[in-house]
Design an enzyme around this catalytic site. Structure first.
Site, PDB file in Angstrom:
ATOM      1  N   LYS A  70      58.101  37.081  32.009  1.00  0.00           N
ATOM      2  CA  LYS A  70      58.044  36.025  33.012  1.00  0.00           C
ATOM      3  C   LYS A  70      56.646  35.402  32.985  1.00  0.00           C
ATOM      4  O   LYS A  70      55.707  35.911  33.582  1.00  0.00           O
ATOM      5  CB  LYS A  70      58.339  36.561  34.412  1.00  0.00           C
ATOM      6  N   CYS A 129      39.031  36.027  33.755  1.00  0.00           N
ATOM      7  CA  CYS A 129      38.724  37.192  34.587  1.00  0.00           C
ATOM      8  C   CYS A 129      37.435  37.882  34.184  1.00  0.00           C
ATOM      9  O   CYS A 129      36.731  38.441  35.026  1.00  0.00           O
ATOM     10  CB  CYS A 129      39.879  38.180  34.547  1.00  0.00           C
ATOM     11  N   GLU A 175      35.803  36.656  43.653  1.00  0.00           N
ATOM     12  CA  GLU A 175      36.087  35.974  42.397  1.00  0.00           C
ATOM     13  C   GLU A 175      36.399  34.503  42.669  1.00  0.00           C
ATOM     14  O   GLU A 175      37.332  34.174  43.404  1.00  0.00           O
ATOM     15  CB  GLU A 175      37.275  36.630  41.689  1.00  0.00           C
ATOM     16  N   GLU A 233      45.969  44.333  34.997  1.00  0.00           N
ATOM     17  CA  GLU A 233      44.682  43.765  34.582  1.00  0.00           C
ATOM     18  C   GLU A 233      44.391  42.636  35.557  1.00  0.00           C
ATOM     19  O   GLU A 233      45.047  41.591  35.535  1.00  0.00           O
ATOM     20  CB  GLU A 233      44.760  43.272  33.138  1.00  0.00           C
TER      21      GLU A 233
END
Length: 485
Positions: free
Chosen positions: A184, A292, A391, A258
């Site tokens: 997906k 990331c 972040e 992750e």
């Protein structure tokens, strides 16, 4: 946005389920919006729960009754090499799909897309020597066989920022292990997943081994809750990762995550700033900061902070921001409107929190259309500030001063994340000793390297499990111990 007309990006019309391209069961549709023009460019069908159920059922049947999990590893490896060859033939198309959907510069995407084929070849080579069976002896002299077997039916859920490689990490390792897969991709970036499905189909993998059902949040939630999914592999935000873990805990489904990062580059007192500059320019704001592992916190000695800013800021101001289809462009737009709004909110928070805006902070001149934000650097940032803790996922870097190495270690570790990092020093052993003090899953001395043949993943809220390397294969295996009396 200009684009190579020889690389057509067609609108997908069907899903890949059980080895066939099947029609959607509902009329639901999703749009791909250009980050350069802000206009929809492709409309394609969204998988409904019924489509996802069909994909999971196909994967379950292929796992329980099909040949894939029962093949010799060398036979699976031959299929993986065919997929790698087919991907290699389409690298230019994959690069343009990435650039078109995300706004990543074509000069960068062309360099990075070969990793997709590399992953399939790597896992093909690995499983031909991997110890799927380990013969041991008990203390009483009896025989023990330790087997590593595929975990089962796996959901692979990938994000929008690096659409194909972050999916390929999961698919290549899962298929190598003997699992069957339901993919997906992010609703914003499905095109590369369709290219992968076409390559897998052409490679002749058995029916049901790989299935593709693009959908939004509702479809993703349905997939992770499905009782026939044995494992979820996810790359994305920490908050969504926590949700997936809570859902999978109800049935103890396996999970590898992750997640986000707030990685620090620590320039030790003896660091050569000019030598560090090229890698800092590439990895402090890669893909407009939407990565990331970006080095978004730059820790520099207070005694040399002005020297560092005098080196770093002119290079940041000199970045060419513009059309990502132009090979000369170094930074394109953010991927979507909501991402630009989020980043601009963080820039406002940095100003309000007392950080000094050293450069950037607005929208580039002459780029009134598109989701553009200037490359932005804040100085005089402290670890308690919002821009140092959260972040941002945009082209915003915080420069943080430190007094000595103990202070640098405290500040580098003052985060809930622990994904990546870098240490710069003229003395490699000194840098290595400091790197051991950093609580993060990956580090590079004097640069930044992410290699698909070695493990990548994070500590703390940056996730669990590793992708890449033998550890990436371990993600998709269960261990069985057989004692022989």
């Amino acid at each position: 946005m200009t684009r190579n007309p020889a690389i057509p990006l067609k609108a997908p019309e069907r899903f890949f389920i059980n080895g066939d391209w099947v029609r959607p069961r509902t009329p639901r549709m999703l749009d791909i919006v250009s980050p350069v023009t802000e206009e929809p460019i492709i409309r394609y069908p969204e998988a409904a729960p019924e489509d996802i159920d069909a994909a999971v059922a196909a994967a379950r049947d292929a796992f329980e009754h099909g040949p894939w999990p029962r093949m010799e590893p060398s036979e699976r490896a031959s299929y993986l090499r065919r997929v790698a060859a087919l991907i290699t033939n389409r690298l230019e198309e994959i690069a343009w799909a990435w650039t078109t959907q995300v706004g990543a510069p074509i000069s960068l995407t062309r360099k990075l897309v070969p990793q997709n084929a590399t992953l399939f070849r790597y896992y093909a080579d690995l499983i031909e020597t991997y110890p799927f069976r380990d013969d041991r002896r008990r203390a009483d002299g009896g025989a023990v066989r330790v087997l590593r077997e595929p975990v089962g039916v796996c959901a692979a859920i990938s994000p929008w920022n690096a659409p194909m490689v972050l999916l390929t990490y999961k698919i290549a390792a899962g298929l190598a292990a003997g699992c069957t897969m339901v993919a997906k991709p992010s609703p914003e970036t499905p095109l590369e997943a369709y290219i992968l499905a076409e390559c897998i189909e052409q490679a002749g993998l058995p029916r049901g081994v790989f299935n593709l059902v693009p959908s939004g949040r509702e479809g993703g939630d349905h997939l992770i809750r499905h009782p026939e999914i044995d494992k979820v592999g996810f790359t994305g935000s920490t908050e969504v990762g926590k949700h997936i873990m809570r859902v999978c805990a109800d049935r103890l489904a396996r999970v590898s995550l992750e997640l986000g990062g707030k990685s620090a580059a620590v320039l030790l007192p003896d660091a050569d700033f000019q030598q560090a500059l090229p890698s800092l320019m590439v990895y402090s704001m890669p893909i407009t900061g939407q990565v990331c592992f970006s080095l978004t916190r730059l820790l520099v000695p207070n005694a040399r902070k002005d020297e560092f800013l005098d080196t770093f800021l002119p290079a940041v101001r000199g970045l060419k921001v513009g059309d990502p289809a132009d090979p000369a462009t170094q930074m394109g737009p953010l991927a979507m409107a909501r991402q630009r709004e989020k980043v601009e909110g963080y820039i406002a928070a940095g100003r309000a929190g007392g950080a000094v805006l050293a450069c950037g902070g607005g929208r580039p001149r002459g780029l009134d259309k598109g989701f553009y934000v200037e490359p932005t650097v804040f100085s005089d940032v402290t670890p308690d500030m919002k821009i140092a803790r959260e972040e941002i996922f945009g082209p915003v870097v915080s420069v943080i001063g430190y007094d000595d190495e103990d202070d640098a270690a405290r500040k580098a570790n003052a985060t809930r994340y622990g994904l990546n990092g870098a240490v710069y020093s003229r003395d490699v052993e000194r840098a290595y000793r400091f790197a051991k003090r950093m609580k993060t899953g990956g580090l590079t001395i004097n640069g930044l390297i992410v290699d698909p043949e070695h493990p990548f993943g994070g500590y703390r809220e940056s996730g669990m499990g590793r992708e890449g390397g033998p550890e990436g294969l371990d993600n998709y295996l269960e261990v069985k111990t057989i004692h022989i009396a």
